[in-house]
Design an enzyme around this catalytic site. Structure first.
Site, PDB file in Angstrom:
ATOM      1  N   GLU B  49       1.347  -1.310  -0.631  1.00 12.31           N
ATOM      2  CA  GLU B  49      -0.047   0.079   0.072  1.00 12.31           C
ATOM      3  C   GLU B  49       0.871   1.409  -0.281  1.00 12.31           C
ATOM      4  OE1 GLU B  49      -3.118   0.578   2.784  1.00 12.31           O
ATOM      5  OE2 GLU B  49      -3.581  -1.468   2.837  1.00 12.31           O
ATOM      6  N   ASP B  60      -6.236   7.359  10.824  1.00 11.73           N
ATOM      7  CA  ASP B  60      -4.656   7.353  12.102  1.00 11.73           C
ATOM      8  C   ASP B  60      -4.625   7.304  13.107  1.00 11.73           C
ATOM      9  OD1 ASP B  60      -3.784   5.938   9.139  1.00 11.73           O
ATOM     10  OD2 ASP B  60      -4.026   7.690   7.953  1.00 11.73           O
TER      11      ASP B  60
END
Lengths: 454, 265
Positions: B49, B60
């Site tokens: 990724e 995140d």
């Protein structure tokens, strides 16, 4: 409710939450034309759906409407009055100027209108904890207040930079029993506080409701916050009609995220003859790049869960905004404002820090009202628009908050205190000096002449 | 056809789950981040990724935020990301871009799809784009044949699991817990339940992310998922100063983990 005293009684007994009184936007999934929507992780969709469903049921529930009206009347002190300010108006080209006095609400600004509604919704969906983001601290204080009133646990995220600049409001929130968490990520200001609040929400969504402070964020927040804030315009429209027998020519409000502006605009949207003017924070001037004038100086994009205008660079990164007003210091804006702008129903203009602070000083001196620096942007807009339109114009300005929280910033700007001991206010660097020629302790200027100096 | 489905199918044929490594472009700098991605592949990652730096990474946790913040401040954008995509493809793994939506929208959705396909990218994972809002992206990926990976979460209703899986191509990303990215002591039962619920409504491959940091956890997840996604642990290795070598070592541990689990029933 003042409204029901002057207008035919609406179906559900209260005008501002009457479904039939809503604008025809957004659509069922929260889109204002191409703006709005939901750009959030899937994990939050269930909570947003729950909130939407519960809110749509609540807003037409007579028991809620009665409770909300009671709180607004007995706790907030609604309706807020409309005050004519003739001496200030002389500086607005002689136009007549009416102020909608949201500064007189409990907690000092329009923010309380929204949090009382969202706190009632929190209880309705059975959650026991609220979280909120705050920039200047006004929404945080309002949320902490509502949480104390309704027995909810409250956590407020605030950029570390802002906790320093707005220490007084941090203390107020803590006195009210809220936990204040300084956010140290990114630019350490409001936008990062919002990121952190969303992270908390996705982690604790089973017990926690996010009380969002403005008409931005994912659906249903822009619509829900508008509905809770539209009491400002519903009252003001009826008040102006009653005292003047006509509508104002122009309605003005400052725009950061845009909740006080949507609050006063909404009632006037069907009135084609009424100009709606939003005043954005121009900071050092839009041309300098140091500003928070999102519609004037930004482009469409996605931030904090919705598509709207935002300040961004070529890579799509959010650009830090700059404004002397912490409450307007935000690089995004509510999607309905983007929509109203593109349709041409509302116009948006920048007001620089210096213009706002001049208007701030003038209202203090001419009328004995210390406005919030946010609201001073709307006052500066009234000075410009009034000078353009002349003495026949009737201007309605939303005085969204009071300036107690801004005394330190203003003292430094005008050189009123001991310069060495005063922390810089929002938008001011440590090395920034008070404006040259500003009014200081030993050269007070009375009344309208203040503007010559400030 | 789907590059991601192919590589996951190949792993399945070997009786194991695929290992998917996340690293952001631009930490500690662009070149080193690309070296680290190649090292992840050398250590045994099947898919990388390739993370697009973004100023407001709402999904995140602190580890990824810290690294991405450096890349954002350095002005790293999609041009550098596409370079990383080419490098990962050249190293023999399948590159998939991981991006919040605004950088893609800013670049231009169609332009991004064209350039990503030309660079050898399989497609993109879009953590803050739900299929409901994705019409331009669905059109662009149909036109170019790129994969599009949407997320499902423990809070997703069955109807949303079905709709999101149907809109996805390559695999569907199952967020193992309610929360943000970051390493966790245990991955928990929620992930396994979510994978099982997703399988009831779709045949698409289901890969699990959020919380996996070592070979043992990878083995645990590999026992019930088609792929194991690891992000914060890789980034942690770089933040701790281990450089590409530490990334390669972590990849080897995780690659052994996904093989240790044995064949999924």
């Amino acid at each position: 409710m003042t409204l029901s005293a002057h207008l035919p009684a609406p179906d559900v007994g209260s005008g501002h939450l009457d479904a039939t009184a809503r604008p025809e936007w957004p659509d069922a999934t929260g889109h204002f034309g191409v703006y709005g929507g939901r750009f959030v992780p899937e994990a939050l969709i269930a909570a947003l759906d729950e909130l939407t469903e519960a809110y749509e049921a609540m807003r037409v529930d007579p028991a809620f409407i009665e409770e909300f009206d009671r709180l607004q009347r007995d706790y907030t002190g609604r309706p807020s009055p409309v005050t004519e300010v003739p001496k200030f108006a002389e500086l607005c080209g002689g136009a007549r100027v009416l102020l909608k006095r949201e500064d007189l609400n409990h907690t000092g600004s329009h923010k309380i209108n929204n949090v009382l509604g969202q706190a009632l919704l929190t209880k309705r969906i059975g959650k026991t904890r609220v979280i909120a983001e705050t920039g200047a601290g006004q929404h945080g204080v309002a949320t902490a207040t509502a949480a104390a009133l309704m027995g909810l646990s409250c956590t407020v995220y605030m950029g570390e930079e802002d906790t320093r600049r707005q220490a007084l409001n941090v203390a107020r929130m803590r006195l009210l029993g809220a936990e204040v968490i300084p956010v140290t990520t990114g630019s350490r200001t409001l936008k990062d506080a919002i990121n952190e609040a969303f992270r908390d929400w996705v982690t604790n969504v089973e017990t926690t409701n996010y009380v969002f402070g403005t008409v931005a964020g994912p659906h249903p927040f822009p619509t829900m916050v508008r509905d809770f804030q539209r009491v400002i315009g519903d009252e003001a429209r009826a008040q102006v009609l009653q005292r003047e027998g006509k509508l104002p020519d122009v309605v003005l409000a400052c725009v950061g995220g845009g909740s006080n502006a949507i609050g006063i605009f909404t009632a006037f949207i069907p009135d084609d003859g009424v100009r709606l003017v939003g005043l954005e924070a121009g900071g050092d001037g839009v041309e300098t790049g140091r500003h928070a004038a999102t519609i004037t100086g930004g482009d469409p994009g996605v931030l904090h869960g919705a598509r709207s205008y935002l300040l961004q660079d070529a890579n799509g990164q959010t650009i830090e905004s700059h404004s002397i007003s912490a409450g307007l210091d935000y690089p995004g804006v509510g999607p309905e404002h983007a929509f109203l702008h593109d349709r041409g129903r509302a116009e948006y203009r920048p007001i620089t820090d210096a213009e706002a602070m001049e208007a701030f000083a003038l209202l203090c001196r001419t009328e004995g009202i210390i406005p919030a620096i946010e609201s001073a942007h709307a006052l500066a807009g009234a000075m410009k628009v009034g000078q353009e339109l002349g003495p026949d114009a009737l201007l309605l300005v939303n005085l969204s908050g009071r300036g107690d929280k801004d005394v330190e910033t203003a003292s430094r700007w005008f050189g009123l205190g001991d310069r060495d001991e005063v922390d810089p206010g929002p938008g001011m660097d440590t090395d920034q000096q008070p404006t040259e020629g500003a009014v200081s302790n030993d050269e007070a200027v009375a009344g309208q002449d203040a503007g010559e100096q400030a | 056809m789907s590059a991601l489905a192919d590589v996951i199918g190949k792993a399945r044929a070997e009786g194991r789950a695929a290992l998917i490594a996340y690293l952001p472009v631009g930490y500690p700098d662009v070149d080193t981040s690309i070296e680290a991605m190649v090292a992840a592949v050398e250590g045994g990652a099947d898919v990388v990724e390739v993370g697009v730096p973004y100023s407001d990474p709402g999904m995140d946790g602190p580890v990824i935020q810290e690294a991405v913040d450096v890349a954002v401040r350095a002005g790293v954008g999609l041009r550098e990301v596409l370079r990383a995509v080419e490098a990962v493809a050249a190293a023999g793994a399948v590159p998939v871009v991981m991006s919040y939506w605004n950088p893609i929208e800013r670049y231009g959705v169609d332009r991004f799809a064209d350039d990503l396909a030309a660079a050898g990218g399989a497609g993109a994972i879009t953590p803050d784009l739900i299929p409901d809002e994705a019409a331009p992206w669905l059109a662009a990926t149909e036109r170019t044949g790129l994969d599009r990976v949407f997320l499902v979460a423990p809070s997703s209703t069955d109807a949303r699991l079905a709709a999101t899986s149907a809109a996805s191509r390559g695999f569907v990303y199952a967020a193992s817990t309610m929360g943000v990215t970051g390493t966790r002591a245990t991955v928990g039962d929620a992930a396994e339940r979510l994978v099982a619920r997703t399988r009831e409504v779709s045949d698409i491959a289901v890969c699990v992310g959020l919380g996996v940091s070592n070979g043992d956890q990878a083995a645990e997840v590999a026992a019930f998922a088609d792929g194991v996604i690891v992000g914060s642990a890789y980034v942690r290795a770089l933040l701790d100063g281990g450089g590409p070598a530490a990334v390669r070592e972590l990849s080897a541990d995780l690659a052994a983990g996904v093989r240790r689990a044995g064949v999924r029933a």
